[in-house]
Design a protein around this motif. Structure first.
Motif, mmCIF file in Angstrom:
data_model
loop_
_atom_site.group_PDB
_atom_site.id
_atom_site.type_symbol
_atom_site.label_atom_id
_atom_site.label_comp_id
_atom_site.label_asym_id
_atom_site.label_seq_id
_atom_site.Cartn_x
_atom_site.Cartn_y
_atom_site.Cartn_z
ATOM 1 N N LYS A 112 0.774 -0.999 0.167
ATOM 2 C CA LYS A 112 0.000 0.132 0.091
ATOM 3 C C LYS A 112 0.723 1.211 -0.041
ATOM 4 C CE LYS A 112 -3.935 1.989 2.110
ATOM 5 N NZ LYS A 112 -5.035 2.181 3.111
ATOM 6 N N GLU A 113 2.058 1.311 0.611
ATOM 7 C CA GLU A 113 2.829 2.208 0.670
ATOM 8 C C GLU A 113 3.413 2.740 -0.574
ATOM 9 O OE1 GLU A 113 4.262 -0.811 2.745
ATOM 10 O OE2 GLU A 113 2.379 -0.373 3.604
ATOM 11 N N ASP A 114 3.606 1.980 -1.670
ATOM 12 C CA ASP A 114 3.790 2.236 -3.143
ATOM 13 C C ASP A 114 2.898 2.870 -3.929
ATOM 14 O OD1 ASP A 114 6.213 1.373 -2.103
ATOM 15 O OD2 ASP A 114 6.156 -0.457 -3.282
ATOM 16 N N PHE A 115 1.618 3.152 -3.451
ATOM 17 C CA PHE A 115 0.394 3.465 -4.347
ATOM 18 C C PHE A 115 -0.267 4.711 -3.761
ATOM 19 C CE2 PHE A 115 1.574 -0.875 -5.601
ATOM 20 C CZ PHE A 115 1.433 -0.848 -6.947
ATOM 21 N N PHE A 116 -1.027 5.453 -4.358
ATOM 22 C CA PHE A 116 -1.971 6.395 -4.238
ATOM 23 C C PHE A 116 -3.072 6.384 -5.036
ATOM 24 C CE2 PHE A 116 -0.106 8.448 -7.715
ATOM 25 C CZ PHE A 116 -1.055 9.095 -8.393
ATOM 26 N N HIS A 117 -4.330 6.857 -4.626
ATOM 27 C CA HIS A 117 -5.516 6.783 -5.097
ATOM 28 C C HIS A 117 -5.733 7.965 -5.892
ATOM 29 C CE1 HIS A 117 -9.383 5.181 -6.173
ATOM 30 N NE2 HIS A 117 -9.858 6.344 -5.973
ATOM 31 N N CYS A 118 -5.649 8.074 -7.081
ATOM 32 C CA CYS A 118 -6.252 9.301 -7.861
ATOM 33 C C CYS A 118 -7.640 9.285 -8.030
ATOM 34 C CB CYS A 118 -5.686 9.434 -9.159
ATOM 35 S SG CYS A 118 -6.085 10.674 -10.192
ATOM 36 N N SER A 119 -8.227 10.232 -7.332
ATOM 37 C CA SER A 119 -9.632 10.479 -7.208
ATOM 38 C C SER A 119 -10.362 10.915 -8.576
ATOM 39 C CB SER A 119 -10.256 11.426 -6.175
ATOM 40 O OG SER A 119 -9.713 12.419 -6.550
ATOM 41 N N LYS A 120 -9.649 11.409 -9.537
ATOM 42 C CA LYS A 120 -10.211 11.770 -10.764
ATOM 43 C C LYS A 120 -10.205 10.333 -11.840
ATOM 44 C CE LYS A 120 -10.235 15.079 -14.734
ATOM 45 N NZ LYS A 120 -9.675 16.182 -15.072
#
Length: 149
Positions: free
Chosen positions: A43-51
């Motif tokens: 999880k630390e290697d990813f982010f969620h792009c809301s668009k």
């Protein structure tokens, strides 16, 4: 559903998600509430792009072209769902997504996004190489000083 059997305490999977009811080996999975599914991490290697409505590698944060709900579209090569696929997605410079395997197959035939026809690769080095070749190629004598009227 739960990770262990109540009767014998047998472990059904190293990873268990109580939302998705997913049992699996530990692949550093995590549940993304915004995506609504479990992702392979960490999880630390990813982010969620809301668009884009998609989890992306941290290396793309602030450096990718957003296309609204891009992960909810089918892969333009194989026409299968990208969002729930176990095959990883590849983000093209134009922002469109392809399955990683479809992207590799695409590069065997060409280098353009099948949706917008923009380059799927950074062609800067190649264009400089072509410019250098043209600059080093002498103009044939019969075409020197020729003018078009």
């Amino acid at each position: 559903a739960q990770q262990r059997c109540e009767g014998c305490d047998n472990l059904f999977g190293e990873y268990y998600c109580g939302v998705c009811h997913l049992f699996d080996r530990d692949k550093k999975q995590y549940h993304c509430a915004e995506c609504g599914i479990c992702r392979i991490g960490p999880k630390e290697d990813f982010f969620h792009c809301s668009k884009c409505n998609l989890c992306l590698n941290l290396s793309l944060q602030g450096k990718h072209t957003c296309i609204e709900n891009v992960s909810r579209q089918d892969c333009p090569i194989c026409l299968e769902d990208i969002h729930t696929s176990r095959v990883g997605a590849h983000v093209l410079p134009c922002g469109h997504l392809l399955h990683r395997t479809c992207y590799e197959d695409l590069l065997k035939e060409g280098y353009r996004c099948p949706l917008c026809m923009h380059s799927a690769l950074d062609m800067t080095r190649y264009w400089h190489q072509l410019d250098d070749e043209v600059a080093q190629t002498p103009m044939p004598t019969e075409y020197q000083n020729m003018r078009v009227e």
